[in-house]
Design an enzyme around this catalytic site. Structure first.
Site, PDB file in Angstrom:
ATOM      1  N   LYS A   1       0.842  -1.191   0.000  1.00  0.00           N
ATOM      2  CA  LYS A   1       0.000   0.000   0.000  1.00  0.00           C
ATOM      3  C   LYS A   1       0.880   1.245   0.000  1.00  0.00           C
ATOM      4  O   LYS A   1       1.909   1.280   0.688  1.00  0.00           O
ATOM      5  CB  LYS A   1      -0.899  -0.045   1.232  1.00  0.00           C
ATOM      6  CG  LYS A   1      -1.941   1.057   1.354  1.00  0.00           C
ATOM      7  CD  LYS A   1      -2.808   0.806   2.580  1.00  0.00           C
ATOM      8  CE  LYS A   1      -3.893   1.843   2.760  1.00  0.00           C
ATOM      9  NZ  LYS A   1      -4.780   1.523   3.915  1.00  0.00           N
TER      10      LYS A   1
ATOM     11  N   SER B   1      -9.508   1.472   3.155  1.00  0.00           N
ATOM     12  CA  SER B   1      -8.767   2.335   2.256  1.00  0.00           C
ATOM     13  C   SER B   1      -7.742   1.558   1.433  1.00  0.00           C
ATOM     14  O   SER B   1      -7.177   2.078   0.487  1.00  0.00           O
ATOM     15  CB  SER B   1      -8.038   3.407   3.086  1.00  0.00           C
ATOM     16  OG  SER B   1      -7.036   2.805   3.903  1.00  0.00           O
TER      17      SER B   1
ATOM     18  N   SER C   1      -9.961  -1.121   7.171  1.00  0.00           N
ATOM     19  CA  SER C   1      -9.411  -0.949   5.824  1.00  0.00           C
ATOM     20  C   SER C   1      -8.546  -2.076   5.297  1.00  0.00           C
ATOM     21  O   SER C   1      -8.118  -2.028   4.151  1.00  0.00           O
ATOM     22  CB  SER C   1      -8.627   0.370   5.749  1.00  0.00           C
ATOM     23  OG  SER C   1      -9.489   1.455   5.958  1.00  0.00           O
TER      24      SER C   1
END
Length: 465
Positions: free
Chosen positions: A82, A155, A179
């Site tokens: 990420k 997210s 997330s």
């Protein structure tokens, strides 16, 4: 082996094939990069593809293997992280425009540990702005490979999309209110939100520091366990990391004899779509068939802490962005702007009450977990929403509270959770569920996840691309 057979292999299988020289790391990495080039212009899962660095690392891995050098558990395996995790020499934008030119000079501790285990970092995966609810208006949102009209999860959306679509063998995400678990459920993946402090947060952009958890996302519990074992452990660069040096995780599991599973029928069904309730009932039957003991429990009231999650996170994100807000406020998107403003407007007394309520919930969950080993919970009250439905969530506190009612409590309490796929909706969208354990019991979560996946096939389904 053809590329069509290669991209959905498990990470541990790819590691075995490379270690036995049935495949080279260059072959595997090249195949992944070609697949990214073909599919990601539509899926938008990558914020940055580190093509040259990945190929150079793969060539070095193959050289080391031929020379008889030591190998790690992910030796030669292409993964991605990420775009909150620092990678030395590569931009780390955190889903924003204001940080797009930030280039760290060191790896995040979790990234360094992946590299030390032999992994090849393919690139940085897209996320919502600052890891909050929605993507920055100027950044293309990752597309759910199961259905483009539906949410890919927030997210860690890019991590979910890339892993599900076979654009990496596994990925790292972060979880502040759900997330890792939302994109894992939306994309048919297995994700682990560890105990808070289990994985170092050094070199990871913060959203809400006391709520943030770093963890793996993969296509099986075995792969997720493998990654967690690599990245977990004490880090002197993160003073909040747990003091234990390592985490002993199982390599395999076949039954659930021994653990006591708790189910709260009322909490798990109140306002929850029937397709989710049915899927959870099937999970319970699988658990029983594997020898697990299932008990009815009553989960403590969580509405207060869920309602206060935005205040808690808002104060902490306001601190995290103190150097750029309000100086660069015009460059922020509306959702993150609103969250920061909530935090800046919260009084010290109000914030202290939030912390007291969190502590009380943590104690109540601890008492509940003293009588059971694992808790079965939905990820969310509905399957992946449409983009229209999602648009209302970030602006409506009531809708947002409903979305995070099963996830945010365990960010507030710090308990470890594994999310596993357990079905499909009538529209063919994946459904996930959570197993929650006591602090520090990740080994039990991984054992339960692997045993469940020996008796189910949901994790073996892939989107049609």
């Amino acid at each position: 082996m053809s590329q069509s057979e290669l991209h959905y292999l498990e990470a541990r299988e790819v590691a075995r094939l490379i270690a036995t020289r049935a495949l080279s790391s260059v072959e595997v990495t090249t195949a992944m990069l070609e697949r990214i080039e073909k599919l990601d212009p539509t899926l938008h899962s990558y914020a940055l593809v580190m093509r040259d660095e990945a190929l150079a690392s793969a060539r070095e891995a193959d050289r080391k293997l031929l020379a008889g050098g030591a190998t790690g558990p992910l030796f030669g395996v292409p993964i991605a992280v990420k775009d909150l995790y620092w990678c030395a020499g590569s931009p780390t934008a955190a889903g924003t425009t204001i940080f797009r030119d930030f280039v760290p000079t060191e790896d995040a501790t979790a990234v360094k540990r992946l590299r030390d285990a032999g992994a090849i970092v393919l690139g940085k995966l897209q996320l919502t702005e600052g890891a909050f609810a929605t993507h920055h208006p100027e950044i293309a949102e990752p597309v759910n490979p199961w259905h483009p009209g539906h949410w890919a999860g927030a997210s860690s959306s890019g991590s979910g999309v890339a892993t599900a679509a076979g654009l990496c063998y596994a990925s790292l995400g972060t979880d502040t209110g759900g997330s890792i678990r939302f994109p894992s459920a939306a994309n048919g993946l297995t994700g682990i939100k560890p105990t808070w402090g289990r994985v170092s947060r050094h070199g990871i952009f913060a959203l809400g520091a006391s709520l943030d958890h770093a963890g793996p996302m993969a296509r099986s519990a075995a792969d997720a366990s493998l990654l967690l074992g690599v990245i977990a452990g004490h880090d002197p660069l993160d003073p909040t990391s747990l003091p234990d040096a390592s985490l002993a995780l199982p390599d395999d599991a076949h039954d659930l004899c021994g653990p006591r599973f708790g189910v709260d029928p009322e909490w798990n069904s109140n306002g929850v779509d029937r397709v989710i309730v049915r899927a959870l009932a099937q999970v319970v039957e699988v658990v029983k068939s594997l020898g697990g003991e299932v008990r009815e429990v009553r989960f403590p009231e969580v509405r207060t802490v869920v309602d206060e999650w935005q205040v808690n996170c808002g104060v902490e994100v306001a601190v995290a962005h103190a150097d750029t807000w309000p100086r660069l406020a015009a460059h922020y998107g509306p959702a993150l702007t609103r969250l920061i403003e909530i935090g800046r407007e919260t009084s010290g007394m109000a914030y202290q009450q939030v912390l007291l309520n969190r502590a009380a919930l943590r104690g109540k969950i601890n008492r509940l977990m003293s009588g059971i080993d694992l808790l079965i919970v939905p990820v969310q009250p509905f399957a992946a929403p449409t983009h229209e439905q999602l648009g209302a969530l970030a602006q409506d506190p009531e809708l947002n509270a409903r979305l995070i009612q099963f996830t945010a409590p365990f960010n507030s309490s710090g308990h470890p959770v594994i999310t596993l796929p357990c079905g499909l909706t009538e529209d063919g969208l994946p459904i996930g569920f959570q197993l929650v354990a006591a602090h520090g019991a990740e080994a039990l979560l991984c054992r339960a996840g692997m045993a469940y996946q020996k008796a189910s096939e949901w994790h073996k389904l892939h989107p049609v691309l």
